[in-house]
Design a protein around this motif. Sequence first.
Motif, PDB file in Angstrom:
ATOM      1  N   GLN A  14     -19.524   4.840   3.565  1.00  0.00           N
ATOM      2  CA  GLN A  14     -19.905   6.231   3.310  1.00  0.00           C
ATOM      3  C   GLN A  14     -19.232   6.779   2.057  1.00  0.00           C
ATOM      4  OE1 GLN A  14     -19.022   8.867   6.569  1.00  0.00           O
ATOM      5  NE2 GLN A  14     -19.733  10.699   5.488  1.00  0.00           N
ATOM      6  N   PHE A  15     -17.975   6.391   1.835  1.00  0.00           N
ATOM      7  CA  PHE A  15     -17.225   6.928   0.702  1.00  0.00           C
ATOM      8  C   PHE A  15     -17.064   5.926  -0.441  1.00  0.00           C
ATOM      9  CE2 PHE A  15     -15.840   9.532   4.320  1.00  0.00           C
ATOM     10  CZ  PHE A  15     -16.102  10.798   3.807  1.00  0.00           C
ATOM     11  N   GLY A  16     -17.747   4.793  -0.347  1.00  0.00           N
ATOM     12  CA  GLY A  16     -17.718   3.820  -1.430  1.00  0.00           C
ATOM     13  C   GLY A  16     -16.370   3.181  -1.661  1.00  0.00           C
ATOM     14  N   LEU A  17     -15.639   2.881  -0.581  1.00  0.00           N
ATOM     15  CA  LEU A  17     -14.298   2.308  -0.701  1.00  0.00           C
ATOM     16  C   LEU A  17     -14.298   0.823  -0.352  1.00  0.00           C
ATOM     17  CD1 LEU A  17     -12.277   5.127   1.104  1.00  0.00           C
ATOM     18  CD2 LEU A  17     -12.653   4.840  -1.362  1.00  0.00           C
ATOM     19  N   PRO A  18     -13.608  -0.006  -1.124  1.00  0.00           N
ATOM     20  CA  PRO A  18     -13.471  -1.423  -0.759  1.00  0.00           C
ATOM     21  C   PRO A  18     -12.741  -1.573   0.572  1.00  0.00           C
ATOM     22  CG  PRO A  18     -12.731  -1.029  -3.013  1.00  0.00           C
ATOM     23  CD  PRO A  18     -12.907   0.309  -2.377  1.00  0.00           C
ATOM     24  N   VAL A  19     -13.034  -2.657   1.278  1.00  0.00           N
ATOM     25  CA  VAL A  19     -12.407  -2.936   2.573  1.00  0.00           C
ATOM     26  C   VAL A  19     -11.536  -4.182   2.448  1.00  0.00           C
ATOM     27  CG1 VAL A  19     -12.800  -3.539   4.985  1.00  0.00           C
ATOM     28  CG2 VAL A  19     -14.323  -1.909   3.846  1.00  0.00           C
ATOM     29  N   LEU A  20     -10.265  -4.048   2.812  1.00  0.00           N
ATOM     30  CA  LEU A  20      -9.335  -5.171   2.808  1.00  0.00           C
ATOM     31  C   LEU A  20      -8.876  -5.418   4.237  1.00  0.00           C
ATOM     32  CD1 LEU A  20      -7.108  -4.183  -0.266  1.00  0.00           C
ATOM     33  CD2 LEU A  20      -9.203  -5.554  -0.247  1.00  0.00           C
ATOM     34  N   THR A  21      -9.101  -6.629   4.735  1.00  0.00           N
ATOM     35  CA  THR A  21      -8.708  -6.951   6.105  1.00  0.00           C
ATOM     36  C   THR A  21      -7.692  -8.087   6.120  1.00  0.00           C
ATOM     37  OG1 THR A  21     -10.469  -8.578   6.516  1.00  0.00           O
ATOM     38  CG2 THR A  21     -10.997  -6.260   6.912  1.00  0.00           C
ATOM     39  N   PHE A  22      -6.842  -8.072   7.134  1.00  0.00           N
ATOM     40  CA  PHE A  22      -5.780  -9.060   7.277  1.00  0.00           C
ATOM     41  C   PHE A  22      -5.908  -9.694   8.664  1.00  0.00           C
ATOM     42  CE2 PHE A  22      -4.571  -6.089   4.083  1.00  0.00           C
ATOM     43  CZ  PHE A  22      -3.881  -6.817   3.121  1.00  0.00           C
ATOM     44  N   VAL A  23      -6.194 -10.977   8.675  1.00  0.00           N
ATOM     45  CA  VAL A  23      -6.528 -11.677   9.913  1.00  0.00           C
ATOM     46  C   VAL A  23      -5.319 -12.454  10.424  1.00  0.00           C
ATOM     47  CG1 VAL A  23      -8.032 -13.414  10.949  1.00  0.00           C
ATOM     48  CG2 VAL A  23      -8.923 -11.883   9.175  1.00  0.00           C
ATOM     49  N   LEU A  47      -6.831   4.550   5.922  1.00  0.00           N
ATOM     50  CA  LEU A  47      -7.017   4.762   4.490  1.00  0.00           C
ATOM     51  C   LEU A  47      -5.695   4.556   3.768  1.00  0.00           C
ATOM     52  CD1 LEU A  47      -9.049   8.054   4.879  1.00  0.00           C
ATOM     53  CD2 LEU A  47     -10.004   5.880   4.133  1.00  0.00           C
ATOM     54  N   ALA A  48      -5.776   4.011   2.557  1.00  0.00           N
ATOM     55  CA  ALA A  48      -4.557   3.776   1.781  1.00  0.00           C
ATOM     56  C   ALA A  48      -4.918   3.635   0.316  1.00  0.00           C
ATOM     57  CB  ALA A  48      -3.843   2.521   2.280  1.00  0.00           C
ATOM     58  N   ARG A  49      -3.885   3.520  -0.508  1.00  0.00           N
ATOM     59  CA  ARG A  49      -4.067   3.183  -1.920  1.00  0.00           C
ATOM     60  C   ARG A  49      -3.436   1.826  -2.191  1.00  0.00           C
ATOM     61  NH1 ARG A  49      -5.981   7.129  -5.254  1.00  0.00           N
ATOM     62  NH2 ARG A  49      -6.051   9.233  -4.357  1.00  0.00           N
ATOM     63  N   PHE A  74       0.819  -1.215   0.000  1.00  0.00           N
ATOM     64  CA  PHE A  74       0.000   0.000   0.000  1.00  0.00           C
ATOM     65  C   PHE A  74       0.848   1.259   0.000  1.00  0.00           C
ATOM     66  CE2 PHE A  74      -2.380  -3.422   2.020  1.00  0.00           C
ATOM     67  CZ  PHE A  74      -3.563  -3.399   1.291  1.00  0.00           C
ATOM     68  N   THR A  75       0.268   2.311  -0.540  1.00  0.00           N
ATOM     69  CA  THR A  75       0.897   3.628  -0.506  1.00  0.00           C
ATOM     70  C   THR A  75      -0.071   4.612   0.146  1.00  0.00           C
ATOM     71  OG1 THR A  75       0.050   4.143  -2.725  1.00  0.00           O
ATOM     72  CG2 THR A  75       2.263   3.189  -2.585  1.00  0.00           C
ATOM     73  N   ASP A  76       0.464   5.733   0.545  1.00  0.00           N
ATOM     74  CA  ASP A  76      -0.352   6.819   1.125  1.00  0.00           C
ATOM     75  C   ASP A  76      -1.186   6.336   2.311  1.00  0.00           C
ATOM     76  OD1 ASP A  76       0.588   8.505  -0.939  1.00  0.00           O
ATOM     77  OD2 ASP A  76      -1.027   7.851  -2.272  1.00  0.00           O
ATOM     78  N   PHE A  77      -0.621   5.463   3.124  1.00  0.00           N
ATOM     79  CA  PHE A  77      -1.372   4.942   4.273  1.00  0.00           C
ATOM     80  C   PHE A  77      -1.514   6.017   5.339  1.00  0.00           C
ATOM     81  CE2 PHE A  77      -1.166   2.528   8.428  1.00  0.00           C
ATOM     82  CZ  PHE A  77      -2.509   2.150   8.415  1.00  0.00           C
TER      83      PHE A  77
END
Length: 316
Positions: free
Chosen positions: A148-157, A101-103, A79-82
Amino acid sequence: MATHYLEFEKPIAELEAKIAELSHLAPTSGSFETEIAALRKKADALRMKTYANLDPWMRTQVARHPQRPHFIDYVDGLFTDFVELHGDRQFGDDQAILGGLARFRGQPVVIMGHEKGHDTQTRLTHNFGMARPEGYRKAVRLMDMAEQFGLPVLTFVDTAGAYPGIGAEERGQAEAIARSTERGLTLGVPSIATVTGEGGSGGAIAIAAASRVLMLEHSIYSVISPEGAAGILWRDGTRAKDAAMAMKITAPDLTGLKIVDRVIPEPLGGAHSDPETAIRNVGDVLEDELKSLSGLSADQIRKMRADRFYAIGRAG
């Protein structure tokens, strides 16, 4: 060469120690290139044979390897811009779950995950990846923002489970886990959960109720730890190996049960042997899965996710 070897890796460790010794002697005692090459070939063959025949208890040990990539490693590698976001707006900032938030390869996303830490100090800071209620309430806040902002969610378990302390229970641990699980199930944006190490109990499912659930090849995912299961079944935590062998906690077992959608291959010797390759493999699969979920409406995403979880355990 790895600095920490698991019990079943001792024969490999002996060969690599010999390689290191000969490499150290080479500048002063002449060339040992032929001997070193032969030993490396033997070590690679032994590692390949060992990792091709891992039983569930061995996979459990690999999943817990202290040098396995953790959430902050995936953040740095993918990721960038975290921008990390702190706190649950109710009690405090739990450091066992990090997020913000990130890219991801140019696409804005919300990311979060369990962080175990790499040494004594960071493990204490992150509570060994065992979140308290405020960690799961932070997760809900991040998911709300994503929708709210229509962003995908990526989670790491990667957790042995939620923190079982008295304070956590007093602040509503069970309710916080349930709310986080519910929020994951009702999200109107694509969500992808990746089990990168241990996926333990409600502490894992709280951020893994996703549109797609991925799992690294040598990770584990279970309703309870093998030690906990052994303690309940036999009142003997030392029988954790017996429990692990019976619990169906490995990637092949869980894909068969439709609990996991896709298994991500690890480098030979596990993710800890080549973290950069392991992280890149995760990124490639995440990119592919995000593309498959793009263009869907919120209702389609919710229905797809509901159908996915309803299908778990069904015959046929």
